[in-house]
Design a protein around this motif. Structure first.
Motif, mmCIF file in Angstrom:
data_model
loop_
_atom_site.group_PDB
_atom_site.id
_atom_site.type_symbol
_atom_site.label_atom_id
_atom_site.label_comp_id
_atom_site.label_asym_id
_atom_site.label_seq_id
_atom_site.Cartn_x
_atom_site.Cartn_y
_atom_site.Cartn_z
ATOM 1 N N ARG A 154 0.795 -1.360 0.167
ATOM 2 C CA ARG A 154 -0.175 -0.019 -0.085
ATOM 3 C C ARG A 154 0.808 1.066 -0.050
ATOM 4 N NH1 ARG A 154 -2.783 -3.436 -1.598
ATOM 5 N NH2 ARG A 154 -4.645 -4.142 -0.521
ATOM 6 N N GLU A 155 2.093 1.114 0.753
ATOM 7 C CA GLU A 155 3.091 2.361 0.788
ATOM 8 C C GLU A 155 3.398 2.823 -0.836
ATOM 9 O OE1 GLU A 155 6.100 1.734 3.266
ATOM 10 O OE2 GLU A 155 4.996 1.267 5.033
ATOM 11 N N LYS A 156 3.450 1.642 -1.625
ATOM 12 C CA LYS A 156 3.838 1.962 -3.014
ATOM 13 C C LYS A 156 2.991 2.916 -3.698
ATOM 14 C CE LYS A 156 4.617 -0.445 -7.484
ATOM 15 N NZ LYS A 156 5.716 0.364 -7.852
ATOM 16 N N PHE A 157 1.702 2.575 -3.587
ATOM 17 C CA PHE A 157 0.623 3.165 -4.197
ATOM 18 C C PHE A 157 0.071 4.591 -3.106
ATOM 19 C CE2 PHE A 157 0.467 -0.966 -5.843
ATOM 20 C CZ PHE A 157 0.610 -0.694 -7.276
ATOM 21 N N GLY A 158 0.154 4.537 -2.001
ATOM 22 C CA GLY A 158 -0.334 5.484 -1.104
ATOM 23 C C GLY A 158 -1.677 5.486 -0.614
ATOM 24 N N TYR A 159 -2.274 4.529 -1.280
ATOM 25 C CA TYR A 159 -3.796 4.257 -1.060
ATOM 26 C C TYR A 159 -4.119 2.773 -1.475
ATOM 27 C CZ TYR A 159 -3.588 5.212 -5.952
ATOM 28 O OH TYR A 159 -3.214 5.269 -7.260
ATOM 29 N N ASP A 160 -5.498 2.561 -1.258
ATOM 30 C CA ASP A 160 -5.796 1.106 -1.725
ATOM 31 C C ASP A 160 -6.008 1.253 -3.266
ATOM 32 O OD1 ASP A 160 -6.287 -1.321 -0.790
ATOM 33 O OD2 ASP A 160 -8.443 -1.025 -0.532
ATOM 34 N N PRO A 161 -5.037 0.589 -4.129
ATOM 35 C CA PRO A 161 -4.940 0.595 -5.368
ATOM 36 C C PRO A 161 -6.085 -0.163 -6.195
ATOM 37 C CG PRO A 161 -3.380 -0.692 -4.545
ATOM 38 C CD PRO A 161 -3.913 -0.465 -3.552
ATOM 39 N N LEU A 162 -6.408 0.193 -7.348
ATOM 40 C CA LEU A 162 -7.347 -0.513 -8.055
ATOM 41 C C LEU A 162 -6.293 -1.565 -8.786
ATOM 42 C CD1 LEU A 162 -9.069 2.549 -9.856
ATOM 43 C CD2 LEU A 162 -9.917 1.042 -7.968
ATOM 44 N N PRO A 163 -7.317 -2.654 -9.189
ATOM 45 C CA PRO A 163 -6.563 -3.719 -10.213
ATOM 46 C C PRO A 163 -5.964 -3.063 -11.175
ATOM 47 C CG PRO A 163 -8.808 -4.192 -9.434
ATOM 48 C CD PRO A 163 -8.753 -2.979 -9.136
ATOM 49 N N SER A 164 -6.473 -2.095 -11.920
ATOM 50 C CA SER A 164 -5.680 -1.436 -13.042
ATOM 51 C C SER A 164 -4.541 -1.144 -12.771
ATOM 52 C CB SER A 164 -6.563 -0.534 -13.764
ATOM 53 O OG SER A 164 -6.840 0.601 -12.924
ATOM 54 N N GLU A 165 -3.992 -0.825 -11.525
ATOM 55 C CA GLU A 165 -2.907 -0.165 -10.998
ATOM 56 C C GLU A 165 -1.863 -1.326 -10.541
ATOM 57 O OE1 GLU A 165 -4.121 4.093 -9.340
ATOM 58 O OE2 GLU A 165 -4.826 2.518 -8.403
ATOM 59 N N THR A 166 -2.286 -2.406 -9.889
ATOM 60 C CA THR A 166 -1.601 -3.357 -9.412
ATOM 61 C C THR A 166 -1.318 -4.358 -10.456
ATOM 62 O OG1 THR A 166 -3.725 -4.583 -8.720
ATOM 63 C CG2 THR A 166 -2.569 -3.242 -6.956
ATOM 64 N N PHE A 167 -2.042 -4.444 -11.341
ATOM 65 C CA PHE A 167 -1.530 -5.366 -12.335
ATOM 66 C C PHE A 167 -0.240 -5.282 -13.217
ATOM 67 C CE2 PHE A 167 -2.056 -7.559 -16.478
ATOM 68 C CZ PHE A 167 -1.997 -8.850 -16.201
ATOM 69 N N PRO A 168 -0.336 -3.954 -13.646
ATOM 70 C CA PRO A 168 1.085 -3.350 -14.205
ATOM 71 C C PRO A 168 2.363 -3.569 -13.333
ATOM 72 C CG PRO A 168 -0.649 -2.065 -14.688
ATOM 73 C CD PRO A 168 -1.168 -2.777 -13.840
ATOM 74 N N ALA A 169 1.974 -3.277 -12.031
ATOM 75 C CA ALA A 169 3.135 -3.480 -11.036
ATOM 76 C C ALA A 169 3.435 -4.901 -10.923
ATOM 77 C CB ALA A 169 2.739 -2.736 -9.657
ATOM 78 N N MET A 170 2.302 -5.890 -10.830
ATOM 79 C CA MET A 170 2.619 -7.209 -10.734
ATOM 80 C C MET A 170 3.466 -7.951 -11.978
ATOM 81 S SD MET A 170 -0.990 -8.543 -8.986
ATOM 82 C CE MET A 170 -0.379 -10.047 -8.963
#
Length: 99
Positions: free
Chosen positions: A75-91
């Motif tokens: 969560r610190e990477k995003f600063g909030y509870d991210p959306l799947p569209s944000e976590t998927f590219p990071a994954m």
């Protein structure tokens, strides 16, 4: 464009081809599209080959690695509870970094 189509294009581009031939070919310009029956000068695979390989890759990454899970839960990477569209590219980035 679907993820499978993007994967197919990426596979051909990685081999130095100009995208996914069956989608880019223009017979008026002398291009010959990839066919289900055989290969063309543009790509050494049949359309069925490329689709099979792309599908296999997507199925292989269906189960995330520990690094992929870790980045999605960071969560610190995003600063909030991210959306799947944000976590998927990071994954996917995490998977690529793993090698």
């Amino acid at each position: 464009m679907t993820p499978l189509e993007r994967a197919c294009r990426a596979m051909c581009e990685a081999r130095g081809e100009d995208g996914f031939p069956i989608l880019n070919a223009d017979p008026d310009l002398g291009d010959y599209p990839l066919t289900r029956e055989g290969t063309s000068d543009l790509c050494p695979f049949t359309e069925a080959d490329v689709l099979t390989l792309a599908r296999a890759v997507l199925q292989a990454i269906r189960e995330p690695s520990e690094a992929m899970i870790s980045v999605a839960e960071d969560r610190e990477k995003f600063g909030y509870d991210p959306l799947p569209s944000e976590t998927f590219p990071a994954m996917i980035d995490a998977a690529l970094e793993e090698g």
